[in-house]
Each structure stands twice: as structure tokens, then as C-alpha cells.
Design an enzyme around this catalytic site. Structure first.
Site, PDB file in Angstrom:
ATOM      1  N   ASN A 108      36.064  47.920  42.550  1.00  0.00           N
ATOM      2  CA  ASN A 108      36.775  47.244  41.465  1.00  0.00           C
ATOM      3  C   ASN A 108      36.055  47.415  40.130  1.00  0.00           C
ATOM      4  OD1 ASN A 108      38.862  46.427  43.045  1.00  0.00           O
ATOM      5  ND2 ASN A 108      38.268  44.287  43.170  1.00  0.00           N
TER       6      ASN A 108
ATOM      7  N   ALA B  72      45.626  54.662  28.798  1.00  0.00           N
ATOM      8  CA  ALA B  72      45.269  53.665  27.781  1.00  0.00           C
ATOM      9  C   ALA B  72      46.428  52.711  27.577  1.00  0.00           C
ATOM     10  CB  ALA B  72      44.913  54.354  26.473  1.00  0.00           C
TER      11      ALA B  72
ATOM     12  N   ARG C  85      48.706  36.242  37.200  1.00  0.00           N
ATOM     13  CA  ARG C  85      47.327  35.782  37.032  1.00  0.00           C
ATOM     14  C   ARG C  85      46.593  36.702  36.063  1.00  0.00           C
ATOM     15  NH1 ARG C  85      45.259  35.663  43.081  1.00  0.00           N
ATOM     16  NH2 ARG C  85      46.615  37.508  43.114  1.00  0.00           N
TER      17      ARG C  85
ATOM     18  N   CYS D  10      42.234  40.006  40.778  1.00  0.00           N
ATOM     19  CA  CYS D  10      41.045  40.637  41.360  1.00  0.00           C
ATOM     20  C   CYS D  10      40.089  41.205  40.314  1.00  0.00           C
ATOM     21  CB  CYS D  10      41.460  41.739  42.332  1.00  0.00           C
ATOM     22  SG  CYS D  10      42.252  41.121  43.830  1.00  0.00           S
TER      23      CYS D  10
ATOM     24  N   GLU E 189      39.043  44.233  52.113  1.00  0.00           N
ATOM     25  CA  GLU E 189      40.398  44.780  51.914  1.00  0.00           C
ATOM     26  C   GLU E 189      40.432  45.606  50.642  1.00  0.00           C
ATOM     27  OE1 GLU E 189      42.425  43.795  49.287  1.00  0.00           O
ATOM     28  OE2 GLU E 189      41.167  42.186  48.493  1.00  0.00           O
TER      29      GLU E 189
ATOM     30  N   ARG F 104      46.512  47.275  47.129  1.00  0.00           N
ATOM     31  CA  ARG F 104      47.093  47.381  45.802  1.00  0.00           C
ATOM     32  C   ARG F 104      48.389  46.580  45.799  1.00  0.00           C
ATOM     33  NH1 ARG F 104      48.309  53.479  45.841  1.00  0.00           N
ATOM     34  NH2 ARG F 104      48.758  52.855  47.983  1.00  0.00           N
TER      35      ARG F 104
ATOM     36  N   ASP G  44      47.276  27.906  57.142  1.00  0.00           N
ATOM     37  CA  ASP G  44      47.072  27.564  55.736  1.00  0.00           C
ATOM     38  C   ASP G  44      47.239  26.056  55.566  1.00  0.00           C
ATOM     39  OD1 ASP G  44      47.117  29.407  52.969  1.00  0.00           O
ATOM     40  OD2 ASP G  44      47.827  27.352  52.679  1.00  0.00           O
TER      41      ASP G  44
END
Length: 434
Positions: free
Chosen positions: A211, A255, A331, A263, A147, A150, A30
Site C-alpha cells: 500500500n 495524475a 471513506r 486503506c 488480503e 481491490r 458480527d
């Protein structure tokens, strides 16, 4: 096998640690020196249950190390690309800057027979373009292996996933890539995990399609919640009833305040943007999915105002800041968004999350953060439960009533026992519930 993982954010750090846990020799790379230092010291830079233990074991075994030098990827047989694909500024499209840079940076360090494996979520067509680049510049091949992690279950989902998808080129190159991936995932495959081998485009579409489907299911039940509120119906009982239909299922029919995270929101927008680029309006409905999701946040603010009136000056206890429990990820978090909106209306917002106080504080320093749930509740004019952490679900209504100034609660996740809270004297508001 010798493996490199390029990008050590959420996906890459988990993947690197879990591959070492499975017995492979792994280097994680990284550009962020601080992140590399933290991971090298056995400290995960984000909250994920089980990851610190796996990380520590992998480092102590000598099978895992981290570096900022891409040249350290040389000598690995398989190179996983796990960098981010954020939403492009001013557009809904995915930003492929980091993916392209990672692959191009790898090229000088690839050897004949190496395999570059994309893990990042990308627009369909990306793998084909990058595959041509890799093959033209080296003797390596490229595969795409999406991938399905979760947050909160990422370690389990990496070591014992519910399926593998390999997007590979045709012919002998595809057979080699499949064999290399089979060797990496041998433990799970021997345990019976399903494996699907596809072309590049199908593998890319699998992740974004999954998704989009989940986001649509969540927004569907939230749209029904709006109808339920207007008619006096109970969306929770309705979801229970339709969830007994095996064709529908009960999961993701809760709900509430809606979905968030790094994501689903960006992926459905990028998916629609890619369809638009292809000249197709097939995914136009995802605009409605997105709009329904965002207006649930408006509804929670409106419910707080229904209970309190003018929220300016009111003390609002916000329980939950992460976009989901068992995570510190804020996020595009609906919970944090609602807290900030109420602060913007003049409310005195006191928030608490078991893990996300720190990450939220860096994004929203204007809020007040409590050290524990009792401190957040004390003296509150209204309580908003916005992330369904177990400790919030298990609060005793009578104990909560003894801490707050006014017994009012907005259940943003329909996770509380409404009857018990009403019996304790609370004015209760849920989403899609009478």
C-alpha cells in the site's frame, strides 16, 4: 473445511461468501445485528460487483450463515479475523481494539488443532503478540494471511488472487498452519497461484509495504503534475512515456485528484507511526506522500475557482462521490471532500454518483444529490468529474454542453477527451495538463 469469519464488514463479508463459494462450511460473525440480518437475507450492505450473486448462491447451498453470537464459531477448524483497524483518534497509529477483542473473544471457543488466521492489516509485531496469547490460552495456532483486495474486484481477488502470503510460526506449528491454509485455498493453488510462506513480521509488512508503494507511485505522478502545470508540460503524455519502461510500468501513474478509501490513507499513516515507535525515520517520506495527496484536493477547488471566479452562489455539478469507480465507498474520498469544500465556499453543489449517493448522503447531508447525471448537469456553471466511472468517461461533450449553463469542466481524473470537450466549446482544465 469448517470456517468462521469474525467481522463481516467489507473484507469479512466478501471472504465469508467466497469461502462458501469454494465449498467450505462458513459462519460469519458480527456484532451488528442489522448487518447480520441483511447478509442473512442475501443483501450485501455495500456495493461490490459480483458479491450479491455469490452471497445468494452460498446461502442457498446451506454452506453459509451469519450470527451475532461468537459462540457459533465453536466447531470451526479455521477462524479468520477480518475486523477493522481504523486510525486512532488523535494519532496516526492503527487502533487494534477490534482485532484484540476478536481474538480474545475467540479463545473460549478454540479447540486443539484449530487455526486462528489474521486477515486485518496490522502494525508489524501484532501477530507475534497475538500468537503467544492464542498458544498460551488454547491448543490452537495463529497465522497471518494478509488480503490484497481491490474494491470493485474483491470477489475475483478472493477466489483467484495473484498470490497468497502465509505468515506462520516456526517448526511443526507452522507446517500445520500451512497445510490448513493450503486446504482452504486448494482450488487457486492447483490453478498455479503463487504461495509465499514467511514469518509473522514479513507477512504483516507485505500488505502495508504494498500500500505504501502504490500510494508513493500515485503521489509521485501528482508531484510531477504540479511541475507540468508550472511549465506547460502534459503529465499524461509524460506518464505514457515513462510507463513504457518495464521497471516503472504505466499502472497507478494517472495524475489526478489523488487516492482515498479506507486503506491507503490510514495504512501509510499507521506504517509511519509504527516506524516511529521502532525509533526509525525510514518512512518519513510518507508524510510527503500524504501531503501531496491531500493538496490535490486544494488544486481541484482552485481550478473550479479559476473557471468560475467566486463560486459563492454558482451551481457546481459534481460527477462522482466514491473514492474510486465500481464502489460506493466514500471513506476519505477526495471527490466527496472537494464537493464539501465547494459547498463550504457557498457553491450550490449538485452531486451524482451511480452507486455512492446513499453513502455520501449519510456523511454529507448538506449536499444536493441528483437522481441521474442529466439532472446534475442541468444548469451547471461548472462541471467537476471526480470519479472515473465509465458512464462519465463516455459522456458526449456536445450533449453535456446542451445541458449546462456555462461550458466549463474540471477533469479531476484526467479521464476525459480534452480535445473533444474543447471542440464542443468547453473551457477544459485537467491536472498537470496544459
Amino acid at each position: 473445511m469448517r470456517i468462521s469469519v469474525i467481522g463481516c464488514g467489507y473484507l469479512g463479508a466478501v471472504h465469508a461468501a467466497c469461502m462458501a463459494e469454494l465449498g467450505h462450511e462458513v459462519v460469519g460473525i458480527d456484532v451488528d445485528q442489522h448487518k447480520v440480518d441483511e447478509l442473512s437475507a442475501g443483501r450485501a450492505p455495500f456495493f461490490e460487483p459480483g458479491l450479491p450473486e455469490v452471497l445468494t448462491r452460498a446461502l442457498e447451498s446451506g454452506r453459509l450463515r451469519f450470527s451475532t453470537d461468537l459462540a457459533d464459531a465453536a466447531g470451526a477448524e479455521v477462524h479468520f479475523v477480518a475486523v477493522g483497524t481504523p486510525q486512532t483518534k488523535g494519532s496516526h497509529a492503527a487502533d487494534l481494539t477490534y482485532v484484540d477483542a476478536a481474538v480474545r473473544g475467540l479463545l473460549p471457543h478454540l479447540a486443539d488443532g484449530d487455526l486462528v488466521v489474521g486477515k486485518s492489516t496490522v502494525p508489524v509485531g501484532t501477530a507475534s503478540r497475538l500468537g503467544e496469547l492464542v498458544r498460551a490460552s488454547s491448543g490452537a495456532d495463529l497465522a497471518w494471511n494478509p488480503e490484497f483486495l481491490r474494491e470493485g474486484f474483491a470477489v475475483k481477488d478472493t477466489i483467484t488472487p495473484d498470490r497468497f502470503v502465509y505468515g506462520v510460526p516456526a517448526g511443526e506449528a507452522g507446517e500445520r498452519a500451512t497445510a490448513q491454509l493450503d486446504a482452504i485455498y486448494a482450488t487457486a493453488l492447483e490453478a498455479g497461484t503463487p504461495r509465499l510462506v514467511t514469518d509473522y513480521a514479513t507477512a504483516e509488512l507485505v500488505k502495508v509495504s504494498a500500500n505504501a508503494f502504490l500510494a508513493t507511485k500515485i503521489s509521485f505522478i501528482n508531484a510531477i503534475a504540479e511541475i507540468a502545470e508550472a511549465t506547460g508540460a502534459d503529465v499524461t503524455q509524460l506518464a505514457d512515456a515513462i510507463g513504457h519502461d518495464a521497471r516503472i510500468g504505466r499502472r497507478f501513474l494517472n495524475a489526478g485528484i489523488g487516492f482515498g478509501g479506507g486503506c491507503l490513507p490510514k495504512d501509510i499513516r499507521a506504517f509511519q507511526a509504527r516506524a516511529d515507535e521502532l525509533g526509525l525515520d525510514s518512512l518519513a517520506f510518507l508524510s510527503d506522500v500524504d501531503a501531496i495527496n491531500l493538496r490535490r484536493r486544494d488544486r481541484v477547488v482552485a481550478l473550479a475557482e479559476e473557471l468560475v471566479g467566486d463560486v459563492s452562489g454558482a451551481r457546481v455539478a459534481v460527477l462522482g462521490l466514491a473514492f474510486k469507480p465500481d464502489s460506493d465507498d466514500v471513506r476519505d474520498s477526495p471527490a466527496l471532500d472537494v464537493a464539501r469544500r465547494l459547498h463550504g465556499r457557498g457553491a450550490s453543489v449538485v452531486a451524482f454518483d451511480p452507486e455512492a449517493n446513499g453513502t455520501a448522503g449519510r456523511v454529507a447531508p448538506e449536499l444536493e444529490y441528483a437522481a441521474d447525471v442529466e439532472s446534475a448537469l442541468r444548469g451547471a456553471d461548472v462541471v467537476l468529474v471526480l470519479t472515473e466511472w465509465k458512464q462519465f468517461r463516455e459522456l458526449e461533450p456536445a450533449a453535456v454542453a446542451g445541458l449546462v449553463s456555462h461550458a466549463r469542466v474540471v477533469d479531476g481524473r484526467n479521464t476525459l477527451d480534452a480535445a473533444a470537450y474543447r471542440a464542443a466549446g468547453f473551457e477544459y482544465r485537467g491536472l498537470g495538463r496544459p
